[in-house]
Design an enzyme around this catalytic site. Sequence first.
Site, mmCIF file in Angstrom:
data_model
loop_
_atom_site.group_PDB
_atom_site.id
_atom_site.type_symbol
_atom_site.label_atom_id
_atom_site.label_comp_id
_atom_site.label_asym_id
_atom_site.label_seq_id
_atom_site.Cartn_x
_atom_site.Cartn_y
_atom_site.Cartn_z
ATOM 1 C CD GLU A 190 -3.250 -1.549 1.502
ATOM 2 O OE1 GLU A 190 -2.640 -0.033 3.059
ATOM 3 O OE2 GLU A 190 -4.141 -1.820 2.106
ATOM 4 C CD GLU A 215 -4.717 -5.940 4.062
ATOM 5 O OE1 GLU A 215 -3.669 -5.886 3.139
ATOM 6 O OE2 GLU A 215 -5.080 -5.474 4.516
#
Length: 802
Positions: free
Chosen positions: A193, A277
């Site tokens: 991320e 995810e």
Amino acid sequence: MSTRANRPRLRAAGRYRAAAAVIAMVAAGILVGVASPAHAATAITINGASGGRVLDGVGAVSGGGGNSRLLIDYPEPQRSDILDYLFKPGFGAAMQVMKVEIGGDTNSTSGAEPSHEHTRGSINCNRGYEWWLMEQARARNPRINLVGLAWGTPGWIGNGNFWSNDSIDYLLAWLDCAGAHGLTIDYLGGWNEKGYNVTWYKNLRSALNSRGYTNVKLVASDDFGWAAADDSLRDSAFAGAVSVFGSHYVCGYRSAQSSCPSSSNALATGKALWASENGSDDYNAGAAALARGINRGYIDGKMTGYINWPVIAAITPNIPWATTGVAVAPQPWSGYYSIGKNAWVMAQTTQFTAPGWRYLDSSSGYIGGNRNNGSYVALRSAGTGDYSTIVETMDATAAQTLTFSLTGGLSTGTVHVWSTNVRSSNPADSFVRGGDITPSNGSFSLTVQPGYVYSITTTTGQGKGAATSPAQGNLKLPYSDNFDGYAAGREAKYLMDQQGSFEVTGCGGGRTGQCVRQMSEQAPIFWTSGHAEPFTLLGDLTWRNYTVSSDVMLEKSGYAQLIGRANTYNHQGPQNLNGYYFRVADTGAWSILSNNTSGNWRTLTSGTTSAFGIGRWHTLSLTLNGTALTAAIDGTTVGTVSDSTWVAGQIGYGTGQGVTAQFDNLSITPVGTSGGPGGEVRGAGSNRCLDVNGASQADGAVVQIWDCNGGANQQWTPTAANQLTVYGNKCLDVPGTAAGSRARILTCNGGTNQQWRLNADGTIVGVGSGLCLDVNGAATANGTAVQIWTCNGGANQQWIRS
């Protein structure tokens, strides 16, 4: 669990005219047989010749925080039972893919995981627990796909720049360590991320190829959205480097997962696409979203990998995200664990398919073309005629009859049906085998109920593990550890790193044996936005009055800390903790401090003693007895102060940023008493007391949270009849069993609405309702209502009793 042996054999639709009597069976939410004329059947053709993408797997993440930390400390047989529920085919969640964090000595949500290379060139392949967990997963399922991904890293990498050659070398060293453990890593990512760097990915691919890791596939970019796929259409070398484009929370962050698109450019790459995810939901409450997302990620976006965050919450209840995953395991000392509905929803796909199976696009979609009716996906086994169809009806409001027709070379043999009632809280309604179906002329019917997941399959070998958990229990005091019984590089039992890395190593300063050392020598490349200093926690949230003592040696200028009564922990921004700290610097400066989750540090008392020095051992102790806090160095009291802010919690070690220090001979011993039969009940999230509004003694007076003041309206006594009494004759009571019913007091009458289970995890559960005593909206302000609500592991449902 129902079996074929005790159910009648069912004949398929097509054996009788529509007007004939229905031969059916209703059980586990399944009605199989001839469709009733009262139900309009939905026709579904399962075409084994249909085109479709190949399944990469459904699984979860270990990491992104120390969420698996306590699992390795569980006793047997519970540890093996939990591992079986997670990974063993035909037993539980049967995960097909596991992503693990490549530890970086820094917090990555629910704790910090240790790096294999704290400092440049100093590689230890035995640190942490992820190697062990991967070994256990692969021993149970040799076909499981393993994925590695970094969240943060030690600060030496690239002088703080992750997108550097240092990080490439760092990842190669991690792959070498995996090989030393006999593990083959299937996929490798970049930086979780934190975007991506096209040149870096190309350089990483070249380095992998030159080092013999040609079979390791790269995933980009483990961030939100599909920008990396866009770039790959403009850069053929980047496209050639990457095998999978993975995006996070493709259905929306912590959403119902009703719509899960990818992008036209992502599809145009021709690469595998993953929901790399997803989840971040409670291990039971997230089941409906999980059921939608696994199916709809493929239907909407052709994603062939689904990775839930995380695998398990093997952390204590004060650590953030303490009930996420497919199971919880918060008490290695008692052996207690719980397997959630998420595990059985996952099993409805994983136990009926395998990586390498092919989705059948023409046989996947929404029931009747309407999302609200539910979804279905069909997959075919590679090289055989076996198939499985997964149906979810999370949003349906009525039963629906599905008529299936088989074509394209699929088996027309016996069909087995398994189901999970996601709307039920009864574990017996999860992963239930229904009656077999014998297709006739390649067709059969099934009536599906609302709120279920069904697996319709020609495969066998599925099963539901029968291992059970022991009861919850507190970690008893006294507790001690001299750290001599561990392999070097490992983490001491029950220590949970939150920042930095505290690991067992040979003692310095002329001391023999082993010690715990804080290993992070400089600020890491953080994953979180915060810059908390290294600290680690251990123990039970119910510990109240005790002395924590440890030998401590600073290796460089700075300070070390003992932590006491640590409870609620905030992972946002700097990782702040409700608790007390005894801080001692090499100069001899000392202080007793209080901190809270907002980072409001208060110095309660401070002073200076003779120089603590560097490379010299000293014994520090912090005694917490009621409101009295006493700090001592080498047996001599240096400070005493009174403070009532924190009443119970764990112990911990801490240091300044980049300060290496050693700790030995940890001891926690009880002191004082726990008070009389009556005492405060404090909310862990608010640190305010369970309080009768206005100190009223009238029946029906409502209960709230309020600043603790020692008043009689805040003194609660548990009784042998499972009551919580106040004023001697009034009971904590709720009118009814519905979620949201407000707590009040009422003259004790023995009803189940006045009976409570006081659990070791801090929850107070109504016997009549099965719901948790809860602070409305997780608010913390004076006067906030107290009610009963579905148990969810939140700090607003955890209570600390005096």
